[in-house]
Design an enzyme around this catalytic site. Structure first.
Site, PDB file in Angstrom:
ATOM      1  N   GLU A 164      -5.224  -8.449   0.719  1.00 37.79           N
ATOM      2  CA  GLU A 164      -5.857  -8.108   1.993  1.00 37.79           C
ATOM      3  C   GLU A 164      -7.345  -7.917   1.755  1.00 37.79           C
ATOM      4  O   GLU A 164      -7.750  -7.284   0.781  1.00 37.79           O
ATOM      5  CB  GLU A 164      -5.292  -6.819   2.616  1.00 37.79           C
ATOM      6  N   GLU A 187       0.813  -1.218   0.000  1.00 39.92           N
ATOM      7  CA  GLU A 187       0.000   0.000   0.000  1.00 39.92           C
ATOM      8  C   GLU A 187       0.853   1.278   0.000  1.00 39.92           C
ATOM      9  O   GLU A 187       0.769   2.095   0.912  1.00 39.92           O
ATOM     10  CB  GLU A 187      -0.956  -0.003   1.189  1.00 39.92           C
TER      11      GLU A 187
END
Length: 493
Positions: free
Chosen positions: A422, A204
């Site tokens: 995720e 991320e």
């Protein structure tokens, strides 16, 4: 500390059906049939994830150096919702064998974890010396996983930059970090690559840039506001950090592909986060363009570079000279620098157009010229989890929506290999609840079930999804939220 298996029966049961749940409003309930492992292609990977800072603990043991998150949480505890830190957290450094035993019992195929850069290189650089005790720890973890039939999926950077590099040259604000990251990843490939088949360079990177340098809510806490940990410039800092992250990623991929991949036989990629961003008014051209713009500034901020070697035209038009430029060599290095893409998906939001204010100070947060909301005409897009940014909306993976998502980003969904790296929802950490009540996971089971159902649908429609990793394996420290929320498949007391 007791680890209590909460859920993820998906790993171990043959099939089940959900026809009703309190997690979803009655008007949205669907009987979506049975799911089992056989519902997914042969070789599809089921796993769960973690990160070094959130799980390991032992911050002052085994020769580990401090990270920017250690400094941030200790120096500015008021920035963390409960004033906590991850000095101990769930203590995986000492309890990894117990954790791997739980994974085996839950029939996981893979475990996604990150390597702590300051545990391997306490001084941040090869010239500062290698911490062989850190190397030993990760060798032990990897070997324990493999001995139990669990494939390691390794993230090389999950936000825990060595503090020494932040002090020396400003961390990712300085291009010097690119070579230091390259050397660190080279060391990891050399030490662990004979047993690791899946590498992700960054986790991320958008969150690292936005929260750490535009909003100041994450380490190192830089932004233009006056009440932050460190001064910064929200109009330039996030773009510089993004630029240096993507170049660091490309250098690491180049090292792996030229030195190791041919004989280690692994794959390397990057993990990006994205919401499914929908126009608030489906009939409003400004809102439709705003949703596309918002995607450009989030997922597309990195995906555009990875697939073209440059930033999107809309970003160039809006950010102008505040957006760094790639040299021809850098562009060629970045373009195509992945074998797969990891997508972290939690929720969705509505986007509406927000005309720019000419006199406003430039900021990454306002540059997309959008407003974000989670309801339309007073109706939420789904049930809310503990965090204000998670509303249950699994429908991104419906064929039409997913094809639109990929079309906007010019992604060929039948060719690009990717995994859902995720996916999860959280609940409040309520210490007053009896354990038996805390383990009632109807909401979480429903969340995963619905997402997996629509992921299966996307696969059947031609999407090349290779795996699914739940977030997170255990309840753990959740960055600025501390221990106030629980994401874990397994309850930690």
């Amino acid at each position: 500390m007791d680890f209590i298996v909460a859920i993820f029966a998906l790993f171990v049961i043959s099939s089940f059906t959900i026809t009703s749940t309190n997690a979803v409003e009655a008007s949205t309930l669907l009987d979506i049939g049975n799911l089992s492992r056989s519902s997914f292609p042969r070789g599809f990977i089921f796993g769960a994830g973690s990160s070094a800072y959130q799980f390991e603990g032992a911050v002052n043991e085994g020769g580990r150096g401090p990270s920017i998150w250690d400094t941030f949480t200790h120096k500015y505890p008021e920035k963390i919702r409960d004033g906590s830190n991850a000095d101990i957290t769930v203590d995986q450094y000492h309890r990894y064998k117990e954790d791997v035993g739980i994974m085996k019992d839950q029939n996981m195929d893979s475990y996604r974890f990150s390597i702590s850069w300051p545990r391997i290189l306490p001084k941040g650089k090869l010239s500062g010396g290698i911490n062989h005790e850190g190397i030993k720890y990760y060798n032990n973890l990897i070997n324990e996983l493999l001995a139990n039939g669990i494939q390691p999926f390794v993230t090389l950077f999950h936000w825990d930059l060595p503090q020494v590099l932040e002090d020396e040259y400003g961390g990712f604000l300085n291009s010097g970090v690119i070579n230091d990251f390259r050397d660190y990843t080279d060391l990891c490939f050399k030490e662990f690559g004979d047993r690791v088949r899946y590498w992700s360079t960054l986790n991320e990177p958008w969150v690292f840039s936005n929260s750490g340098y535009a909003l100041g809510t994450n380490a190192p806490g830089r932004c233009s506001a006056s009440n932050v940990a460190k001064p910064g410039d929200s109009g330039t800092g996030p773009y510089i950090v993004t630029h240096n992250q993507i170049l660091a990623h490309a250098e690491a991929v180049h090292v792996y592909k030229t030195k190791y991949q041919a004989y280690q036989k692994g794959k390397i990629g990057i993990t990006l986060v994205s919401n499914w961003l929908m126009p608030l008014d489906d009939n409003s051209i400004p809102d439709i363009k705003a949703a596309e713009r918002s995607l450009d500034f989030q997922f597309g901020l990195f995906m555009e570079q990875l697939t073209t070697g440059d930033y999107s035209k809309s970003m160039r038009r809006i950010v102008k000279n505040r957006l760094p430029k790639f040299s021809k060599f850098e562009s060629s290095l970045v373009n195509g620098s992945f074998d797969f893409i990891g997508i972290n998906y939690y929720s969705s939001s509505y986007i509406s157009n927000a005309p720019s204010h000419g006199n406003a100070k430039p900021s990454y947060s306002t540059n997309p010229m959008t407003n974000i909301s989670f309801e339309k005409h007073g109706i939420p897009l789904g049930p809310r989890a503990a965090s204000i940014w998670i509303y249950v909306y699994p429908y991104m993976f419906i064929q039409e929506d997913f094809e639109i998502f990929c079309y906007i980003l010019k992604i060929n969904i039948t060719i690009l290999q990717f995994s859902i790296t995720e996916n999860g929802m959280n609940e409040f950490n309520d210490a007053t609840l009896p354990v038996e009540e805390a383990l009632l996971n109807t909401y979480r089971i429903d969340y995963y079930y619905r997402h997996l159902y629509y992921i299966r649908s996307a696969i059947r429609a031609g999407s090349n999804v290779k795996g699914f990793y739940a977030w997170s394996f255990l309840d753990c420290n959740e960055w600025f939220a501390g221990f106030t929320v629980r994401f874990g498949l397994n309850f930690v007391d």
